[in-house]
Design a protein around this motif. Structure first.
Motif, PDB file in Angstrom:
ATOM      1  N   ALA A 281       0.820  -1.224   0.000  1.00 55.20           N
ATOM      2  CA  ALA A 281       0.000   0.000   0.000  1.00 55.20           C
ATOM      3  C   ALA A 281       0.848   1.266   0.000  1.00 55.20           C
ATOM      4  O   ALA A 281       0.308   2.372  -0.153  1.00 55.20           O
ATOM      5  CB  ALA A 281      -0.943   0.000   1.196  1.00 55.20           C
ATOM      6  N   GLY A 282       2.162   1.115   0.195  1.00 50.72           N
ATOM      7  CA  GLY A 282       3.040   2.281   0.105  1.00 50.72           C
ATOM      8  C   GLY A 282       2.880   3.310   1.206  1.00 50.72           C
ATOM      9  O   GLY A 282       2.769   4.520   0.931  1.00 50.72           O
ATOM     10  N   PHE A 283       2.884   2.870   2.448  1.00 47.37           N
ATOM     11  CA  PHE A 283       2.853   3.831   3.556  1.00 47.37           C
ATOM     12  C   PHE A 283       4.207   4.535   3.650  1.00 47.37           C
ATOM     13  O   PHE A 283       5.248   3.902   3.438  1.00 47.37           O
ATOM     14  CB  PHE A 283       2.585   3.098   4.882  1.00 47.37           C
ATOM     15  N   PRO A 284       4.212   5.808   4.011  1.00 48.69           N
ATOM     16  CA  PRO A 284       5.512   6.486   4.141  1.00 48.69           C
ATOM     17  C   PRO A 284       6.403   5.896   5.238  1.00 48.69           C
ATOM     18  O   PRO A 284       7.621   5.867   5.078  1.00 48.69           O
ATOM     19  CB  PRO A 284       5.143   7.950   4.440  1.00 48.69           C
ATOM     20  N   HIS A 285       5.817   5.428   6.335  1.00 47.44           N
ATOM     21  CA  HIS A 285       6.626   4.874   7.442  1.00 47.44           C
ATOM     22  C   HIS A 285       6.026   3.559   7.931  1.00 47.44           C
ATOM     23  O   HIS A 285       5.461   3.504   9.034  1.00 47.44           O
ATOM     24  CB  HIS A 285       6.702   5.862   8.618  1.00 47.44           C
ATOM     25  N   PRO A 286       6.137   2.488   7.171  1.00 51.82           N
ATOM     26  CA  PRO A 286       5.434   1.245   7.502  1.00 51.82           C
ATOM     27  C   PRO A 286       6.136   0.385   8.560  1.00 51.82           C
ATOM     28  O   PRO A 286       5.550  -0.567   9.065  1.00 51.82           O
ATOM     29  CB  PRO A 286       5.420   0.494   6.167  1.00 51.82           C
ATOM     30  N   GLU A 287       7.387   0.752   8.939  1.00 51.70           N
ATOM     31  CA  GLU A 287       8.229  -0.173   9.716  1.00 51.70           C
ATOM     32  C   GLU A 287       7.572  -0.680  10.990  1.00 51.70           C
ATOM     33  O   GLU A 287       7.569  -1.886  11.258  1.00 51.70           O
ATOM     34  CB  GLU A 287       9.586   0.484  10.063  1.00 51.70           C
ATOM     35  N   ARG A 288       7.035   0.230  11.797  1.00 53.15           N
ATOM     36  CA  ARG A 288       6.474  -0.186  13.088  1.00 53.15           C
ATOM     37  C   ARG A 288       5.270  -1.104  12.916  1.00 53.15           C
ATOM     38  O   ARG A 288       5.070  -2.039  13.693  1.00 53.15           O
ATOM     39  CB  ARG A 288       6.067   1.032  13.928  1.00 53.15           C
ATOM     40  N   LEU A 289       4.446  -0.817  11.918  1.00 52.67           N
ATOM     41  CA  LEU A 289       3.289  -1.692  11.673  1.00 52.67           C
ATOM     42  C   LEU A 289       3.763  -3.118  11.394  1.00 52.67           C
ATOM     43  O   LEU A 289       3.207  -4.097  11.906  1.00 52.67           O
ATOM     44  CB  LEU A 289       2.456  -1.188  10.481  1.00 52.67           C
ATOM     45  N   LEU A 290       4.814  -3.221  10.594  1.00 53.61           N
ATOM     46  CA  LEU A 290       5.338  -4.542  10.235  1.00 53.61           C
ATOM     47  C   LEU A 290       5.928  -5.240  11.458  1.00 53.61           C
ATOM     48  O   LEU A 290       5.699  -6.437  11.683  1.00 53.61           O
ATOM     49  CB  LEU A 290       6.397  -4.403   9.136  1.00 53.61           C
ATOM     50  N   GLU A 291       6.647  -4.476  12.253  1.00 57.09           N
ATOM     51  CA  GLU A 291       7.219  -5.052  13.476  1.00 57.09           C
ATOM     52  C   GLU A 291       6.115  -5.547  14.423  1.00 57.09           C
ATOM     53  O   GLU A 291       6.241  -6.589  15.064  1.00 57.09           O
ATOM     54  CB  GLU A 291       8.068  -4.002  14.219  1.00 57.09           C
ATOM     55  N   ILE A 292       5.044  -4.759  14.514  1.00 61.02           N
ATOM     56  CA  ILE A 292       3.965  -5.107  15.441  1.00 61.02           C
ATOM     57  C   ILE A 292       3.246  -6.381  14.991  1.00 61.02           C
ATOM     58  O   ILE A 292       2.827  -7.199  15.820  1.00 61.02           O
ATOM     59  CB  ILE A 292       2.987  -3.916  15.598  1.00 61.02           C
ATOM     60  N   ALA A 293       3.112  -6.558  13.683  1.00 63.10           N
ATOM     61  CA  ALA A 293       2.485  -7.786  13.182  1.00 63.10           C
ATOM     62  C   ALA A 293       3.234  -9.008  13.707  1.00 63.10           C
ATOM     63  O   ALA A 293       2.628  -9.999  14.152  1.00 63.10           O
ATOM     64  CB  ALA A 293       2.449  -7.784  11.656  1.00 63.10           C
ATOM     65  N   ASP A 294       4.562  -8.947  13.680  1.00 63.40           N
ATOM     66  CA  ASP A 294       5.371 -10.058  14.212  1.00 63.40           C
ATOM     67  C   ASP A 294       5.282 -10.139  15.736  1.00 63.40           C
ATOM     68  O   ASP A 294       5.159 -11.210  16.308  1.00 63.40           O
ATOM     69  CB  ASP A 294       6.842  -9.887  13.790  1.00 63.40           C
ATOM     70  N   TYR A 295       5.358  -8.975  16.357  1.00 65.38           N
ATOM     71  CA  TYR A 295       5.342  -8.912  17.822  1.00 65.38           C
ATOM     72  C   TYR A 295       4.094  -9.589  18.404  1.00 65.38           C
ATOM     73  O   TYR A 295       4.172 -10.329  19.390  1.00 65.38           O
ATOM     74  CB  TYR A 295       5.410  -7.442  18.253  1.00 65.38           C
ATOM     75  N   LEU A 296       2.959  -9.351  17.763  1.00 66.30           N
ATOM     76  CA  LEU A 296       1.687  -9.858  18.310  1.00 66.30           C
ATOM     77  C   LEU A 296       1.644 -11.382  18.367  1.00 66.30           C
ATOM     78  O   LEU A 296       0.979 -11.955  19.219  1.00 66.30           O
ATOM     79  CB  LEU A 296       0.501  -9.355  17.470  1.00 66.30           C
TER      80      LEU A 296
END
Lengths: 301, 301
Positions: A281-296
């Protein structure tokens, strides 16, 4: 980015921010009956992980929005989540005496007050949400869309519906699609709300909102299946509660339907899909969202 | 105006309109668990007087607004009122088996479902309210103000707070000002919300909103004192419930504090004051509001 705080620090910062903001929203001199205020704040401050507020703020920041502007919406979803736990723990529902190692609300304040504290938190969530237009200059039509989202995701078609299905499901759930309905509405819907609220606050376009919705659906389901798995094979000391409770209560779970190994694969598949949607989807700052997906799903409690 | 329907016909028309609109809002093919929908609609259609929707629509029409535009807001306040009755009747609260001659929600659907039906109605009230911007082209900032009003008047500082004070009051209320707090928040607040929602929908200025607020405060209190009086000296057949229940439950009431005659005078004084405010505020069509002020306290059930 080497100067970024670690994920754990990031999560802890936001958790602290939410706790202090909740204390501001419910000040000690607030003009409501003191027992009601105590009962509401008791559960709000009972040590939740603040996952939903984390999602609000992370989605907002993924779009370049400022954290400060998303605080009230983040607190609102925490109020809704907390109300749902208070009502869920009641004797007529799950009849739990403890949550996160602390006495449940009705064990401290009585059933009547617990019902009313839940009602008060749910209602005040909408109050807190409505403030953000005036407080942060967010356009009214955008705030109204967030109000509508919350009412839909937390209401009869959302979380309340999931709760009912869960309650009835215990008495004889026959298919994995019924279980998916329960997980989707009981858990994913508030995750989705949190993400799209953060997105709307940051001014996301509809494509980004759609991506956040899909992300929330997938991580919510993965989170819930991971819960099923931890109940089966988790460490009681880390979880802070007894395991095997689903088996003992004859609850059907993903492992019950498809086995443990297949459930783990499903968690991995859902997490991968969630991340793919955000990346594309091309978010400007997607990093934390991706990290949280793994974290959960990598958590052990 | 001789071609106007009588007050009774006016009230009945609106009551019918609300009932049919609620059925549209909760259609039989609505995608929520069927027992939840049944439980919510059971109480919504259990024969309420629709007083709060009446106030929404009458306030709107008093300002020259069209009835059609106010329907969703009127239905929303009825949902909130109904949720409060369902939760109020629960065993942990007033423990009532009957309301208006029908079994209470939890006697039919069980306690867990009654709690969730109440939660669902409260949440869906906000959904229904949020719709009116898109549906009727009412400006978003105005709709958002109505959302904020509902959350305030129905929440911890409003109805829920009144409920808590009432519950605690039964255990030893010592002053008439505490009783006024209870009546104000348990009853007047939703009356006030109804009136100012109708006003905002019709585009009322702040002076008119202030007048409607004062009107609601006064008629709400008068209505509640009249309730106290009817419980003491009313006709059980007309009321559809046992009288003297307050005395038997050791509830304090206006007659308890200031006597029956003084209570009747207070009702008359509050009603007079309510009407004076409306007359002086210069509404284009104040007649029905004035009639309703009298109607609420002249009732015998």
């Amino acid at each position: 980015m080497s100067n970024q705080p670690s994920l754990n620090d990031y999560i802890e910062d936001i958790s602290d921010l939410i706790t202090s903001s909740l204390l501001e929203i419910f000040p000690s001199n607030w003009d409501v009956p003191s027992n009601l205020k105590e009962s509401m704040t008791y559960s709000l401050l009972a040590g939740g992980k603040r996952l939903r507020p984390l999602l609000v703020i992370t989605a907002c920041e993924a779009l370049g929005g400022r954290r400060e502007v998303a605080i009230e919406a983040a607190c609102s979803v925490e109020m809704v989540h907390t109300y749902s736990l208070i009502h869920d723990d009641l004797p007529a529902m799950d009849d739990d005496d403890y949550r996160r190692g602390k006495l449940t609300n009705h064990k401290v304040y009585g059933e009547a007050m617990a019902i009313l504290a839940g009602d008060g938190l749910l209602t005040h969530a909408f109050f807190s949400l409505a403030q953000i237009a005036r407080k942060h200059g967010i356009p009214s039509d955008r705030v109204l869309a967030i109000v509508e989202d919350l009412a839909e995701m937390a209401g009869p078609r959302g979380m309340v519906g999931g709760q009912v299905a869960d309650m009835e499901g215990e008495q004889g759930l026959t298919s994995i699609s019924q279980l998916e309905y329960i997980h989707t509405h009981k858990t994913s819907d508030l995750f989705i709300f949190s993400l799209i609220a953060g997105g709307r606050i940051a001014g996301a376009d509809e494509a980004k909102i759609t991506a956040l919705r899909s992300f929330g659906h997938h991580i919510g389901l993965a989170f819930q299946i991971q819960d099923d798995i931890l109940d089966l094979i988790g460490d009681e000391a880390k979880l802070g509660k007894k395991t095997q409770s689903d088996v003992k209560q004859d609850k059907v779970t993903y492992p019950y339907f498809i086995g443990l190994d297949e459930s783990k694969l499903e968690v991995a598949r859902l997490t991968h899909e969630a991340k793919r949607v955000i990346i594309e989807a091309g978010f400007p700052h997607p990093e934390r969202l991706l990290e949280i997906a793994d974290y959960l799903v990598n958590r052990d409690h």
